[in-house]
Design a protein around this motif. Structure first.
Motif, PDB file in Angstrom:
ATOM      1  N   PHE A   1      41.122 -11.029  49.596  1.00  0.00           N
ATOM      2  CA  PHE A   1      40.567 -11.392  48.794  1.00  0.00           C
ATOM      3  C   PHE A   1      39.983 -12.440  47.713  1.00  0.00           C
ATOM      4  O   PHE A   1      39.245 -13.268  47.275  1.00  0.00           O
ATOM      5  N   ARG A   2      41.718 -12.843  47.660  1.00  0.00           N
ATOM      6  CA  ARG A   2      41.857 -14.807  47.047  1.00  0.00           C
ATOM      7  C   ARG A   2      40.753 -16.491  47.780  1.00  0.00           C
ATOM      8  O   ARG A   2      40.657 -16.421  47.446  1.00  0.00           O
ATOM      9  N   GLY A   3      41.409 -15.342  49.144  1.00  0.00           N
ATOM     10  CA  GLY A   3      41.416 -16.368  50.277  1.00  0.00           C
ATOM     11  C   GLY A   3      39.460 -16.533  50.334  1.00  0.00           C
ATOM     12  O   GLY A   3      38.917 -17.582  49.937  1.00  0.00           O
ATOM     13  N   ALA A   4      38.625 -14.976  50.100  1.00  0.00           N
ATOM     14  CA  ALA A   4      36.858 -14.919  50.132  1.00  0.00           C
ATOM     15  C   ALA A   4      36.542 -15.640  48.354  1.00  0.00           C
ATOM     16  O   ALA A   4      35.881 -16.342  48.319  1.00  0.00           O
ATOM     17  N   VAL A   5      37.690 -15.040  47.521  1.00  0.00           N
ATOM     18  CA  VAL A   5      37.079 -16.296  46.109  1.00  0.00           C
ATOM     19  C   VAL A   5      36.930 -17.822  46.281  1.00  0.00           C
ATOM     20  O   VAL A   5      36.349 -18.497  45.803  1.00  0.00           O
ATOM     21  N   MET A   6      37.857 -17.824  46.463  1.00  0.00           N
ATOM     22  CA  MET A   6      38.659 -19.828  46.650  1.00  0.00           C
ATOM     23  C   MET A   6      37.144 -19.909  47.788  1.00  0.00           C
ATOM     24  O   MET A   6      37.232 -21.118  47.091  1.00  0.00           O
ATOM     25  N   ASP A   7      37.640 -19.481  48.520  1.00  0.00           N
ATOM     26  CA  ASP A   7      36.412 -20.734  49.759  1.00  0.00           C
ATOM     27  C   ASP A   7      34.919 -20.034  49.307  1.00  0.00           C
ATOM     28  O   ASP A   7      34.263 -20.955  49.072  1.00  0.00           O
ATOM     29  N   ALA A   8      34.963 -18.790  48.766  1.00  0.00           N
ATOM     30  CA  ALA A   8      33.031 -18.929  47.377  1.00  0.00           C
ATOM     31  C   ALA A   8      33.194 -19.917  46.754  1.00  0.00           C
ATOM     32  O   ALA A   8      32.088 -20.275  46.406  1.00  0.00           O
ATOM     33  N   MET A   9      34.449 -20.331  46.093  1.00  0.00           N
ATOM     34  CA  MET A   9      33.980 -21.056  44.805  1.00  0.00           C
ATOM     35  C   MET A   9      33.965 -22.478  45.421  1.00  0.00           C
ATOM     36  O   MET A   9      33.174 -23.737  44.856  1.00  0.00           O
ATOM     37  N   LYS A  10      34.523 -22.952  46.401  1.00  0.00           N
ATOM     38  CA  LYS A  10      34.657 -23.850  47.431  1.00  0.00           C
ATOM     39  C   LYS A  10      32.636 -24.261  46.996  1.00  0.00           C
ATOM     40  O   LYS A  10      32.970 -25.280  47.328  1.00  0.00           O
ATOM     41  N   ALA A  11      32.464 -23.032  47.795  1.00  0.00           N
ATOM     42  CA  ALA A  11      30.670 -23.254  48.456  1.00  0.00           C
ATOM     43  C   ALA A  11      30.132 -23.696  47.319  1.00  0.00           C
ATOM     44  O   ALA A  11      29.018 -24.876  46.984  1.00  0.00           O
ATOM     45  N   CYS A  12      30.044 -23.301  45.787  1.00  0.00           N
ATOM     46  CA  CYS A  12      29.543 -23.598  45.049  1.00  0.00           C
ATOM     47  C   CYS A  12      29.964 -24.856  44.275  1.00  0.00           C
ATOM     48  O   CYS A  12      28.788 -25.462  44.159  1.00  0.00           O
ATOM     49  N   THR A  13      31.193 -25.702  43.985  1.00  0.00           N
ATOM     50  CA  THR A  13      31.561 -26.711  43.862  1.00  0.00           C
ATOM     51  C   THR A  13      30.492 -27.696  44.663  1.00  0.00           C
ATOM     52  O   THR A  13      30.071 -29.018  43.953  1.00  0.00           O
ATOM     53  N   ALA A  14      30.503 -27.318  45.914  1.00  0.00           N
ATOM     54  CA  ALA A  14      30.542 -28.493  46.849  1.00  0.00           C
ATOM     55  C   ALA A  14      28.441 -28.495  46.542  1.00  0.00           C
ATOM     56  O   ALA A  14      27.718 -29.427  46.963  1.00  0.00           O
TER      57      ALA A  14
END
Length: 263
Positions: A245-258
């Motif tokens: 769960f936490r990893g998915a949220v963090m990966d999603a946010m990194k994609a959003c920032t990129a």
């Protein structure tokens, strides 16, 4: 000091900001003017917000002391080219588009006062949060005034521009993640035999967020307060961790920032 406030674009975000200005910033409807290419949008804003509306972007840009560019990012180039020759001296321009840096804006607007912001859709219910930065032409008093305006529909925080793309992912886009979470919780409740449980799920999210903001406690500490030894909550947390769960949220946010950096 009171400014006349103008908006180019009067869609949902502009309407939320205008509502906040009228309710909490001491700005009267008679001091607000908005332009939009859509007649339907103009009529809706005029009817629901009691403000002056026009089809002319330059009519707004020449009259406003504080000018919000509240159109979608893809229209910024065209709108700026249209209004730039007629901008009055001393005007403060406030932008709400992701990816449009102060340098990019300055190249197109010239030597004008620019405040760059990233609001989010909870502004529609007066619970937004807006990241804010400025160029060096905006005085501290002017910046404080703009922050007051932005605080009328939620919280407003001054941040370095280098963090603005992170603001896009942590607050600008994040309501979508939260809505997915609420929908998933409600769907799970249905699977357990409960009728559509959006109110329960949404209130749980609202209350949890208020606990973070009002207690000042770390989210991990608040989580531990809910998790009894060998209880139901820690079992649910175990599954969330197992599923990443936490990893998915963090990966999603990194994609959003990129994505925000590349706009």
């Amino acid at each position: 000091m009171k400014y006349k406030v103008g908006f180019i674009g009067c869609g949902n975000m502009a309407s939320a900001i205008i509502g906040g200005l009228k309710a909490h910033a001491g700005i009267d409807a008679s001091e607000i003017i908005a332009a939009d290419a859509s007649e339907a949008a103009r009529e809706k804003a005029k009817e629901t917000l009691s403000i002056c509306t026009t089809a002319s972007n330059t009519e707004v840009s020449t009259q406003a002391d504080v000018l919000f560019l509240s159109v979608k990012p893809q229209y910024y180039e065209t709108v700026i080219a249209e209004i730039q020759p007629t901008l009055p001296a001393g005007q403060i321009i406030v932008t709400i588009a992701p990816g449009k840096t102060l340098a990019w804006l300055g190249e197109r607007l010239g030597d004008v006062k620019i405040v760059r912001t990233m609001p989010n859709t909870p502004a529609l219910v007066g619970e937004g949060i807006t990241g804010v930065c400025k160029n060096n032409l905006v005085t501290e008093d002017e910046f404080a005034y703009v922050l007051k305006l932005l605080s009328s529909f939620g919280l407003a925080e001054a941040i370095p521009e280098s963090l603005m793309d992170a603001v896009v992912s942590v607050s600008g886009s994040s309501p979508a993640y939260v809505f997915l979470f609420i929908e998933a919780m409600a769907d799970a409740a249905v699977a357990d035999g409960m009728p559509r449980a959006y109110k329960f799920a949404a209130q749980a999210v609202l209350g949890s967020a208020k606990m973070v903001l009002e207690t000042g406690k770390h989210p991990a500490e608040l989580k531990d307060m809910v998790c009894s030894p060998a209880g139901t909550t820690i079992e649910a947390v175990r599954v969330l961790e197992e599923k990443g769960f936490r990893g998915a949220v963090m990966d999603a946010m990194k994609a959003c920032t990129a994505k925000a950096k590349g706009i």
